[in-house]
Design a protein around this motif. Structure first.
Motif, PDB file in Angstrom:
ATOM      1  N   TYR A 152      22.973  50.866  13.326  1.00  0.00           N
ATOM      2  CA  TYR A 152      22.953  52.319  13.102  1.00  0.00           C
ATOM      3  C   TYR A 152      23.298  53.061  14.393  1.00  0.00           C
ATOM      4  O   TYR A 152      24.117  54.001  14.394  1.00  0.00           O
ATOM      5  N   ILE A 241      13.146  49.012   2.978  1.00  0.00           N
ATOM      6  CA  ILE A 241      13.419  50.460   2.860  1.00  0.00           C
ATOM      7  C   ILE A 241      14.070  50.980   4.145  1.00  0.00           C
ATOM      8  O   ILE A 241      15.045  51.753   4.106  1.00  0.00           O
ATOM      9  N   LEU A 242      13.568  50.557   5.298  1.00  0.00           N
ATOM     10  CA  LEU A 242      14.134  50.996   6.582  1.00  0.00           C
ATOM     11  C   LEU A 242      15.566  50.493   6.763  1.00  0.00           C
ATOM     12  O   LEU A 242      16.431  51.221   7.267  1.00  0.00           O
ATOM     13  N   THR A 245      17.803  52.512   4.508  1.00  0.00           N
ATOM     14  CA  THR A 245      17.959  53.857   5.073  1.00  0.00           C
ATOM     15  C   THR A 245      18.986  53.852   6.205  1.00  0.00           C
ATOM     16  O   THR A 245      19.843  54.746   6.291  1.00  0.00           O
ATOM     17  N   SER A 246      18.905  52.833   7.069  1.00  0.00           N
ATOM     18  CA  SER A 246      19.865  52.716   8.166  1.00  0.00           C
ATOM     19  C   SER A 246      21.288  52.575   7.640  1.00  0.00           C
ATOM     20  O   SER A 246      22.222  53.228   8.133  1.00  0.00           O
ATOM     21  N   GLY A 248      22.352  53.472   4.709  1.00  0.00           N
ATOM     22  CA  GLY A 248      22.762  54.709   4.049  1.00  0.00           C
ATOM     23  C   GLY A 248      23.399  55.661   5.039  1.00  0.00           C
ATOM     24  O   GLY A 248      24.452  56.269   4.763  1.00  0.00           O
ATOM     25  N   ALA A 249      22.785  55.778   6.225  1.00  0.00           N
ATOM     26  CA  ALA A 249      23.358  56.622   7.286  1.00  0.00           C
ATOM     27  C   ALA A 249      24.671  56.041   7.792  1.00  0.00           C
ATOM     28  O   ALA A 249      25.631  56.785   8.073  1.00  0.00           O
TER      29      ALA A 249
END
Length: 337
Positions: A152, A241-242, A245-246, A248-249
């Protein structure tokens, strides 16, 4: 021929001696049986399918050797080549060390059990195996989150990447992964082995794991099952989940890219990591988040075999195949040699 006559007193003495010797023998057998059941577990493993044991032995041995060679190759290459002294390959080396230890905590015992009729494991070795299996599995979950954060920062914060992923911060992240995994495993292992076990001490798996050991308990294990669920959530669900999320960004940043070269580079580095995440988390979630049934116990053995044997052997191949940095590092070492 005449036989000596025994009076009633002699008969009573003989009968008492016989009863006493039988009771003594029975007590000795009971002590031996209790010592055996307390000191050893029987790993049933794949004993339901004896015709598969030879095939499984050969296949598992091949995958184990691939795991050893592949992960050692990454560790040595990242250490020797200065161009690979980057956060990505530092974390990849840590992942390779985890995979080496993770497979070694269970596979040698499995190979020994498959090679002959002896399926036993001592109580102490079972405790050690459970501790390291939980510790290294938890460490890998956290380490995969750290690696996704590194990707990320590289994609979404390229101008600040060297500042964010400072070597001291990278070492701190890696150390946190190891410490959190081993600390959580110590607490969970002690909680599991504090439960009184009874019966035949036959563990219905090929290694000492929490659900199989809890099924041997004499008492209600709802508290232990709740602890297992909490641990699974902390070290499986939250990391997943983390990671998502990474990525997704990262996906949003990639869609804004105008250069196809940059898109391909991101896809190569992030695609490998995503594949490793999928190979590790999906089988683990299939085991620890499905309702237990008699059929699922047998199915879980093969799923556990996949993420303990196959996944660690595929990780080096996924990260090194079609990896330009690794190919150039090998070429530089070859020329230097």
């Amino acid at each position: 021929m005449t036989f000596p006559m025994l009076d009633n007193s002699n008969l009573i003495v003989l009968s008492r001696k016989t009863i006493h010797s039988e009771e003594t023998g029975k007590k000795m057998n009971d002590v031996a049986n209790n010592a055996t059941s307390e000191d050893y577990f029987i790993l049933l493993g794949f004993s339901k399918w004896p015709h598969l044991e030879v095939v499984l032995f050969v296949v598992i041995l091949i995958f184990y050797l691939i795991t050893l060679i592949g992960n050692l190759f990454i560790i040595i290459l990242a250490y020797l080549d200065s161009h690979l002294h980057t956060p990505m390959y530092f974390f990849l080396s840590n992942l390779s060390i985890v995979d080496l230890c993770y497979t070694t905590s269970s596979i040698p015992q499995l190979l020994f059990n498959l090679s002959g009729p002896d399926k036993t494991i001592s109580y102490a070795r079972c405790m050690i195996q459970l501790y390291f299996f939980l510790a290294l599995g938890s460490t890998e979950c956290v380490l995969l989150v750290v690696m996704s954060y590194d990707r990320y920062a590289a994609v979404c914060k390229p101008l600040h990447y060297t500042v964010i992923m400072h070597p001291r911060f990278c070492h701190l992240l890696a150390l946190s992964s190891w410490v959190s995994g081993f600390t959580a495993s110590a607490l969970h292992s002690l909680f599991t082995f504090s439960v009184p076990l009874c019966g035949h001490h036959q563990v219905d798996n090929f290694f000492c794991e929490v659900p199989a050991l809890l099924r041997l308990s004499c008492i209600d294990t709802h508290a232990n099952e709740l602890t297992l669920m909490v641990m699974s959530s902390v070290f499986v669900v939250i990391p997943l989940i983390l990671i998502l999320t990474s990525y997704g960004a990262i996906a949003r940043a990639v869609l804004r890219m105008q250069s196809t070269t940059g898109f391909r580079k991101v896809f190569r580095t992030c695609g490998a990591h995503l594949m490793v995440v999928s190979l590790f988390f999906i089988p683990v979630m299939c085991i620890y988040f499905q309702p237990p049934t008699e059929h699922s116990y047998d199915q879980n053995k093969f799923i556990a075999l996949f993420y303990t044997v196959v996944t660690p052997s595929l990780n080096p191949l996924i990260y090194t195949l079609r990896n330009k940095d690794v190919r150039e590092a090998v070429r530089r070492l070859t020329i230097r040699g």
